[in-house]
Write an enzyme that holds these catalytic residues in place. Structure first.
Site, short mmCIF file in Angstrom:
data_model
loop_
_atom_site.label_atom_id
_atom_site.label_comp_id
_atom_site.label_asym_id
_atom_site.label_seq_id
_atom_site.Cartn_x
_atom_site.Cartn_y
_atom_site.Cartn_z
CD GLU A 111 -2.83 -1.18 0.02
OE1 GLU A 111 -3.10 -0.10 -0.54
OE2 GLU A 111 -3.26 -2.27 -0.37
CG ASP A 125 1.96 -6.87 -6.01
OD1 ASP A 125 1.49 -6.49 -4.92
OD2 ASP A 125 1.30 -7.52 -6.83
#
Length: 431
Positions: free
Chosen positions: A279, A362
Site C-alpha cells: 500500500e 507489489d
C-alpha cells in the site's frame, strides 16, 4: 414506437444474459495452466477440494451478477425516459417550488428512490450470495443500514453535482462541458480530503491500532516511504466481512494508514508488513496523483463526448424521450445512461492501468520487505478469504480486475529476483 423499443431492449438484455451465462459457466476455462501446476500459484496446493468448489461457484455467480447488473442499470434509465417517468418527476418538482435548488432536490429524490427500488433486488441477491458463501458477516439490518447511508451520501453528492451541472448547461449551452469540468476538478480533490475524515467513519468505527509493537514496525516502513502518518488505524470490518484488506488513504496531512481487523486476526506480522509495504508503494510511486490526473483527463474527454452525444440524441429522439433540450433536468437519466456506458467501455483501459500500478506496488513491497514467504502466504490467504479464482476468465479479468490475478501475483513473487541491499536498510525499530 415505444412498445417496439421496450420489447427490443428487453430481448437484447435477455440475449446478453444468456451469452454471459454461457461464457462464464460453459465456455470459459479458469483452470491453472500445466506450467504452474505444483507451484505456489496452483490453488490445489493451498486450498482443499471444498474450498476450490466454493471459489468456482461463488466467483461465477458473482461475475454473472456484475455483467447483468450494469446493462440492467442501462435498461432502467432507458425505460424511465421512454415511458415519460422522468418528465413526470420534473413536473412534480416544478410544481413544488419556484427555486431551482428545491426543484432539483425533489426531482433527484424521486429518481433516486425509483432507481434504488429497481436495483434493490440485485443488490439483495449480491448480499445474500456473499452471506451464503460466508464472505459477508452482516445481518440484514446492518446491511440495510449501510444501504441507507449509501443512499443519502450519494443523494447529497449527486444533488451538488446535478445542480452545478445543469446550471452550467443553462448558462453555457455550447461549452457547458468545459465549465462543468472546470468545477469538477476542485470538487474531486475536495472529496479526496474529506473521504477519510468525514465519509468513511459513517460506515465503520476507526480507532488507533492496539498492537503498538506492530504499529512501530508499520510506521518505520511509512517513514522510509515519507508518508506523513503518526498513527496506524484499525477498523472493525469483522462485523461485515471475512475478507482481508488494508489501505493508505487521503492526501498530505490527511493521509491515513488503515488495517481491517480481519487482516490483523488472520495474517502474521510479516504478512501484514508485506501488505502495508504494498500500500505504501502506491504512495511512493505517486499512484494517487497519477490516478487523479488520469481520471480528470478522462472525465474531460467524457464531458465533451457526452455533450455531443446528448445533444444529437435529444435532437433525434427527444420526442420519444419527452425531453426537448439537454438543460432540462428530465434529461438526467439519459446523461447517467451515457456516463454508465462510457465507464463500462473504458473499464478495460482503466483496469489495465490499475493492474500496472498494483504490479509496481507489489515490486516495491518485495524490495522493501525482501520476504518471499510472507508474500506468498499473504496472496494465498487473500485468495482463500475472498473465495477468488486464481486464474479468472479473460473477460472477467479485463472488465473487473483492478489488481493482477493471483496467478500473476504469486508467479511474480516466486520468480522475483531480489537484489542485494545494504544491511542497514533492513534495520527495524526497537520495540
Amino acid at each position: 414506437m415505444l412498445r417496439k423499443w421496450s420489447i427490443l431492449a428487453f430481448v437484447a438484455y435477455l440475449i446478453l444474459g444468456l451469452v454471459i451465462y454461457y461464457y462464464l459457466f460453459i465456455f470459459a476455462d479458469s483452470t491453472v495452466p500445466d506450467i504452474y501446476k505444483g507451484t505456489s500459484a496452483d490453488p490445489t496446493t493451498f486450498m482443499n477440494a471444498k474450498e476450490l468448489m466454493l471459489s468456482e461457484e461463488y466467483s461465477k455467480i458473482r461475475n454473472l451478477l456484475y455483467f447483468l447488473s450494469t446493462p440492467y442499470e442501462w435498461l432502467i434509465y432507458f425505460f424511465i425516459l421512454i415511458f415519460g417517468v422522468s418528465r413526470a418527476f420534473e413536473k412534480w418538482a416544478n410544481q413544488t417550488s419556484r427555486f431551482r435548488i428545491i426543484q432539483n432536490a425533489v426531482y433527484l429524490f424521486w429518481l433516486s428512490m425509483l432507481s434504488f427500488a429497481l436495483v434493490f433486488p440485485i443488490q439483495y441477491v449480491s448480499y445474500d450470495l456473499s452471506k451464503t458463501y460466508q464472505i459477508s458477516t452482516q445481518t440484514f439490518p446492518q446491511w440495510m443500514k449501510d444501504e441507507m447511508i449509501d443512499f443519502w451520501v450519494n443523494y447529497g453528492t449527486m444533488l451538488i453535482i446535478v445542480t452545478v451541472l445543469y446550471a452550467m448547461m443553462r448558462k453555457f449551452p455550447k461549452k457547458w462541458w468545459l465549465a462543468a469540468w472546470g468545477l469538477f476538478v476542485p470538487f474531486t480533490i475536495f472529496m479526496m480530503y474529506i473521504q477519510p475524515i468525514w465519509i468513511d467513519p459513517l460506515y465503520n468505527d476507526f480507532y488507533p491500532l492496539k498492537d503498538k509493537e506492530l504499529e512501530a514496525k508499520i510506521l518505520h516502513l511509512a517513514e522510509q516511504a515519507n508518508i506523513p502518518a503518526e498513527h496506524v488505524y484499525e477498523v472493525n470490518m469483522s462485523e461485515k466481512t471475512n475478507a482481508l484488506n488494508a489501505y493508505v488513504t487521503g492526501v498530505g496531512n490527511h493521509s491515513r494508514i488503515v488495517l481491517w481487523d480481519t487482516t490483523l486476526e488472520r495474517l502474521s506480522d510479516d504478512e501484514i508488513l508485506f501488505v502495508m509495504a504494498h500500500e505504501m508503494g502506491h504512495y511512493v510511486e505517486k499512484h494517487i496523483y497519477f490516478g487523479v490526473a488520469g481520471y480528470l483527463l478522462l472525465s474531460l474527454f467524457g464531458f465533451w463526448l457526452i455533450s455531443k452525444w446528448l445533444n444529437r440524441t435529444i435532437e433525434k429522439y427527444g420526442k420519444e424521450f419527452k425531453v426537448t433540450k439537454s438543460s432540462q433536468i428530465s434529461s438526467l437519466p439519459l446523461f447517467l445512461l451515457m456516463v454508465s456506458i462510457l465507464l463500462f467501455i473504458s473499464s478495460p483501459i482503466t483496469n489495465g492501468v490499475s493492474r500496472y500500478q498494483e504490479t509496481r506496488a507489489d515490486d516495491y513491497a518485495m524490495e522493501i520487505t525482501r520476504d518471499k514467504e510472507a508474500a506468498i502466504q499473504t496472496f494465498q490467504k487473500l485468495t482463500k478469504a475472498g473465495l477468488s479464482q486464481v486464474n479468472p476468465p479473460f473477460l472477467v479479468k479485463i472488465f473487473r480486475y483492478e489488481h493482477p490475478t493471483m496467478l500473476e501475483r504469486l508467479n511474480m513473487v516466486e520468480t522475483y529476483p531480489l537484489k542485494k541491499v545494504d544491511p542497514s536498510k533492513k534495520e527495524q525499530p526497537s520495540s
